[in-house]
Design a protein around this motif. Structure first.
Motif, PDB file in Angstrom:
ATOM      1  N   ILE A   1      89.259  69.957  29.846  1.00 53.04           N
ATOM      2  CA  ILE A   1      88.226  70.094  30.866  1.00 53.04           C
ATOM      3  C   ILE A   1      87.803  68.711  31.337  1.00 53.04           C
ATOM      4  O   ILE A   1      87.308  67.895  30.551  1.00 53.04           O
ATOM      5  CB  ILE A   1      87.012  70.868  30.325  1.00 53.04           C
ATOM      6  CG1 ILE A   1      87.429  72.281  29.925  1.00 53.04           C
ATOM      7  CG2 ILE A   1      85.892  70.910  31.370  1.00 53.04           C
ATOM      8  CD1 ILE A   1      86.311  73.092  29.289  1.00 53.04           C
ATOM      9  N   VAL A   2      88.019  68.425  32.609  1.00 49.62           N
ATOM     10  CA  VAL A   2      87.608  67.164  33.205  1.00 49.62           C
ATOM     11  C   VAL A   2      86.111  67.194  33.514  1.00 49.62           C
ATOM     12  O   VAL A   2      85.390  66.232  33.252  1.00 49.62           O
ATOM     13  CB  VAL A   2      88.394  66.886  34.505  1.00 49.62           C
ATOM     14  CG1 VAL A   2      87.903  65.599  35.175  1.00 49.62           C
ATOM     15  CG2 VAL A   2      89.882  66.809  34.225  1.00 49.62           C
ATOM     16  N   TYR A   3      85.650  68.312  34.052  1.00 54.10           N
ATOM     17  CA  TYR A   3      84.233  68.432  34.377  1.00 54.10           C
ATOM     18  C   TYR A   3      83.879  69.887  34.628  1.00 54.10           C
ATOM     19  O   TYR A   3      84.751  70.730  34.865  1.00 54.10           O
ATOM     20  CB  TYR A   3      83.879  67.610  35.622  1.00 54.10           C
ATOM     21  CG  TYR A   3      84.200  68.272  36.945  1.00 54.10           C
ATOM     22  CD1 TYR A   3      83.177  68.788  37.756  1.00 54.10           C
ATOM     23  CD2 TYR A   3      85.512  68.391  37.401  1.00 54.10           C
ATOM     24  CE1 TYR A   3      83.459  69.399  38.972  1.00 54.10           C
ATOM     25  CE2 TYR A   3      85.802  68.989  38.618  1.00 54.10           C
ATOM     26  CZ  TYR A   3      84.771  69.494  39.403  1.00 54.10           C
ATOM     27  OH  TYR A   3      85.050  70.118  40.605  1.00 54.10           O
ATOM     28  N   PHE A   4      82.609  70.189  34.560  1.00 59.33           N
ATOM     29  CA  PHE A   4      82.106  71.456  35.088  1.00 59.33           C
ATOM     30  C   PHE A   4      80.783  71.170  35.787  1.00 59.33           C
ATOM     31  O   PHE A   4      80.042  70.260  35.401  1.00 59.33           O
ATOM     32  CB  PHE A   4      81.971  72.545  34.021  1.00 59.33           C
ATOM     33  CG  PHE A   4      81.080  72.213  32.859  1.00 59.33           C
ATOM     34  CD1 PHE A   4      79.697  72.331  32.955  1.00 59.33           C
ATOM     35  CD2 PHE A   4      81.632  71.821  31.644  1.00 59.33           C
ATOM     36  CE1 PHE A   4      78.878  72.045  31.877  1.00 59.33           C
ATOM     37  CE2 PHE A   4      80.814  71.532  30.552  1.00 59.33           C
ATOM     38  CZ  PHE A   4      79.432  71.652  30.678  1.00 59.33           C
ATOM     39  N   MET A   5      80.501  71.908  36.808  1.00 52.98           N
ATOM     40  CA  MET A   5      79.265  71.700  37.558  1.00 52.98           C
ATOM     41  C   MET A   5      78.748  73.013  38.120  1.00 52.98           C
ATOM     42  O   MET A   5      79.516  73.931  38.407  1.00 52.98           O
ATOM     43  CB  MET A   5      79.469  70.715  38.714  1.00 52.98           C
ATOM     44  CG  MET A   5      80.411  71.194  39.814  1.00 52.98           C
ATOM     45  SD  MET A   5      80.467  70.081  41.260  1.00 52.98           S
ATOM     46  CE  MET A   5      79.118  70.742  42.249  1.00 52.98           C
TER      47      MET A   5
ATOM     48  N   ILE B   1      81.824  75.567  38.853  1.00 49.50           N
ATOM     49  CA  ILE B   1      83.177  75.066  39.084  1.00 49.50           C
ATOM     50  C   ILE B   1      83.640  74.309  37.853  1.00 49.50           C
ATOM     51  O   ILE B   1      82.896  73.492  37.292  1.00 49.50           O
ATOM     52  CB  ILE B   1      83.222  74.146  40.316  1.00 49.50           C
ATOM     53  CG1 ILE B   1      82.776  74.908  41.567  1.00 49.50           C
ATOM     54  CG2 ILE B   1      84.630  73.578  40.512  1.00 49.50           C
ATOM     55  CD1 ILE B   1      82.630  74.034  42.785  1.00 49.50           C
ATOM     56  N   VAL B   2      84.865  74.594  37.426  1.00 50.31           N
ATOM     57  CA  VAL B   2      85.466  73.914  36.269  1.00 50.31           C
ATOM     58  C   VAL B   2      86.747  73.234  36.722  1.00 50.31           C
ATOM     59  O   VAL B   2      87.647  73.884  37.256  1.00 50.31           O
ATOM     60  CB  VAL B   2      85.782  74.909  35.133  1.00 50.31           C
ATOM     61  CG1 VAL B   2      86.375  74.167  33.935  1.00 50.31           C
ATOM     62  CG2 VAL B   2      84.534  75.683  34.724  1.00 50.31           C
TER      63      VAL B   2
ATOM     64  N   THR C   1      73.400  69.660  37.967  1.00 54.77           N
ATOM     65  CA  THR C   1      73.635  70.255  36.657  1.00 54.77           C
ATOM     66  C   THR C   1      75.133  70.194  36.409  1.00 54.77           C
ATOM     67  O   THR C   1      75.881  71.044  36.880  1.00 54.77           O
ATOM     68  CB  THR C   1      73.149  71.715  36.622  1.00 54.77           C
ATOM     69  OG1 THR C   1      71.789  71.781  37.042  1.00 54.77           O
ATOM     70  CG2 THR C   1      73.279  72.297  35.223  1.00 54.77           C
ATOM     71  N   PHE C   2      75.573  69.152  35.716  1.00 57.99           N
ATOM     72  CA  PHE C   2      77.015  68.966  35.544  1.00 57.99           C
ATOM     73  C   PHE C   2      77.315  68.155  34.302  1.00 57.99           C
ATOM     74  O   PHE C   2      76.476  67.415  33.787  1.00 57.99           O
ATOM     75  CB  PHE C   2      77.640  68.300  36.767  1.00 57.99           C
ATOM     76  CG  PHE C   2      77.264  66.838  36.946  1.00 57.99           C
ATOM     77  CD1 PHE C   2      78.070  65.825  36.443  1.00 57.99           C
ATOM     78  CD2 PHE C   2      76.108  66.478  37.623  1.00 57.99           C
ATOM     79  CE1 PHE C   2      77.741  64.484  36.603  1.00 57.99           C
ATOM     80  CE2 PHE C   2      75.759  65.149  37.795  1.00 57.99           C
ATOM     81  CZ  PHE C   2      76.570  64.147  37.287  1.00 57.99           C
ATOM     82  N   THR C   3      78.529  68.309  33.839  1.00 60.43           N
ATOM     83  CA  THR C   3      79.068  67.466  32.785  1.00 60.43           C
ATOM     84  C   THR C   3      80.421  66.962  33.253  1.00 60.43           C
ATOM     85  O   THR C   3      81.312  67.761  33.542  1.00 60.43           O
ATOM     86  CB  THR C   3      79.241  68.224  31.460  1.00 60.43           C
ATOM     87  OG1 THR C   3      77.960  68.651  31.002  1.00 60.43           O
ATOM     88  CG2 THR C   3      79.877  67.340  30.399  1.00 60.43           C
ATOM     89  N   TYR C   4      80.538  65.669  33.353  1.00 61.08           N
ATOM     90  CA  TYR C   4      81.790  65.049  33.781  1.00 61.08           C
ATOM     91  C   TYR C   4      82.329  64.228  32.612  1.00 61.08           C
ATOM     92  O   TYR C   4      81.744  63.216  32.226  1.00 61.08           O
ATOM     93  CB  TYR C   4      81.560  64.161  35.006  1.00 61.08           C
ATOM     94  CG  TYR C   4      82.805  63.412  35.446  1.00 61.08           C
ATOM     95  CD1 TYR C   4      83.738  64.012  36.294  1.00 61.08           C
ATOM     96  CD2 TYR C   4      83.049  62.115  35.003  1.00 61.08           C
ATOM     97  CE1 TYR C   4      84.880  63.335  36.690  1.00 61.08           C
ATOM     98  CE2 TYR C   4      84.193  61.437  35.390  1.00 61.08           C
ATOM     99  CZ  TYR C   4      85.101  62.053  36.232  1.00 61.08           C
ATOM    100  OH  TYR C   4      86.243  61.383  36.607  1.00 61.08           O
ATOM    101  N   PHE C   5      83.443  64.686  32.036  1.00 56.59           N
ATOM    102  CA  PHE C   5      84.053  64.008  30.894  1.00 56.59           C
ATOM    103  C   PHE C   5      85.012  62.902  31.334  1.00 56.59           C
ATOM    104  O   PHE C   5      85.133  61.880  30.673  1.00 56.59           O
ATOM    105  CB  PHE C   5      84.815  65.006  30.026  1.00 56.59           C
ATOM    106  CG  PHE C   5      83.965  66.079  29.427  1.00 56.59           C
ATOM    107  CD1 PHE C   5      83.123  65.804  28.362  1.00 56.59           C
ATOM    108  CD2 PHE C   5      84.004  67.367  29.918  1.00 56.59           C
ATOM    109  CE1 PHE C   5      82.343  66.787  27.794  1.00 56.59           C
ATOM    110  CE2 PHE C   5      83.237  68.369  29.363  1.00 56.59           C
ATOM    111  CZ  PHE C   5      82.395  68.084  28.299  1.00 56.59           C
ATOM    112  N   GLY C   6      85.756  63.134  32.418  1.00 50.94           N
ATOM    113  CA  GLY C   6      86.717  62.146  32.879  1.00 50.94           C
ATOM    114  C   GLY C   6      87.764  61.847  31.831  1.00 50.94           C
ATOM    115  O   GLY C   6      88.449  62.737  31.328  1.00 50.94           O
ATOM    116  N   GLU C   7      87.884  60.573  31.464  1.00 56.29           N
ATOM    117  CA  GLU C   7      88.885  60.161  30.481  1.00 56.29           C
ATOM    118  C   GLU C   7      88.622  60.746  29.093  1.00 56.29           C
ATOM    119  O   GLU C   7      89.503  60.728  28.232  1.00 56.29           O
ATOM    120  CB  GLU C   7      88.909  58.634  30.395  1.00 56.29           C
ATOM    121  CG  GLU C   7      87.606  58.024  29.909  1.00 56.29           C
ATOM    122  CD  GLU C   7      87.594  56.511  30.003  1.00 56.29           C
ATOM    123  OE1 GLU C   7      88.655  55.942  30.370  1.00 56.29           O
ATOM    124  OE2 GLU C   7      86.542  55.903  29.728  1.00 56.29           O
TER     125      GLU C   7
END
Length: 239
Positions: free
Chosen positions: A77-81, A64-65, A158-164
């Motif tokens: 991109i806010v996050y992908f998981m 999910i992106v 397994t995710f990357t959350y960038f947020g701000e």
């Protein structure tokens, strides 16, 4: 680029997960990135509220992106998981001790954004606890109906959350751009480009605060308290 970048190694199990990616890729706009949906705290990225259609259909192994809306002509991109686990009911989410910290409380700033907000009684009926989707201590029936419609809770380790710190969507992933709703039908080239992007970024976990983090916290300033009450009345706005 966020700090504490963790580069992937060939021995990293994530490479195996990516190479064997034969599931579905979903993209959608995170209309209001407040840390509630998705909720990137306590070691899990969870999608428990909002986006009922994605939650209903996504399966383990899917990706999910979440994107920002188009700002200054650019999507980010806010996050992908990766959907590492799919819980089939809010009852299982509520009762699972791993997600006790996801229940909304005033114990910490992060806990105030908890998305584990539906407890079940002996008759199988759900009660919505006070949260970003309730009207203060009262249930918000519209948000409740939409949340329960999705049935499942999607869990990612397994995710990357960038947020701000949201990163710009690269040109090869422009097909992920969506207005309302979501997209989940992409050709093999886009899926391959997504895999390459994840490998190239080489980071996982929470890498920044939500873009609208401060206004969600209960503070002593009148202006932010007013903003907080307005957001509580409207729900998270990210559905």
């Amino acid at each position: 680029m966020p700090k504490n970048v963790q580069k992937l190694k060939l021995s990293d199990p994530l490479f195996d997960k990516l190479k064997s990616f034969d599931g579905r890729l979903y993209s959608y706009v995170v209309a209001h990135d407040i840390g509630f949906a998705p909720n990137p705290y306590f070691g899990f990225c969870t999608l428990a509220c909002c986006k009922p259609t994605i939650r209903k259909h996504a399966r383990e192994g899917d990706w999910i992106v979440g994107l920002t809306s188009r700002e200054n002509g650019t999507n980010r991109i806010v996050y992908f998981m990766r959907v590492d686990e799919r819980l089939e009911s809010f009852e299982s989410y509520w009762k699972d001790p791993r997600f006790e910290s996801k229940k909304r409380s005033t114990a910490s700033d992060e806990a105030q954004l908890g998305d584990n907000i539906y407890k079940v009684d002996k008759r199988g009926n759900y009660t919505q606890v006070e949260s970003k989707h309730s009207d203060g201590p009262r249930e918000n029936t519209e948000n409740k109906e939409r949340d329960l419609k999705g049935k499942a809770i999607l869990v990612g380790t397994t995710f990357t959350y960038f947020g701000e710190n949201a990163v710009e969507l690269p040109p090869e992933l422009q097909p992920l751009v969506i207005g309302r709703g979501h997209r989940s039908h992409f050709d093999e080239e886009v899926r391959s480009d997504f895999v390459k992007f994840v490998c190239r970024i080489g980071i996982r976990g929470k890498c920044g605060n939500p873009a609208k983090y401060r206004v969600q916290l209960l503070t002593s300033t009148c202006t932010e308290k007013v903003a907080q009450r307005q957001l509580e009345r409207k729900g998270c706005g990210g559905c």
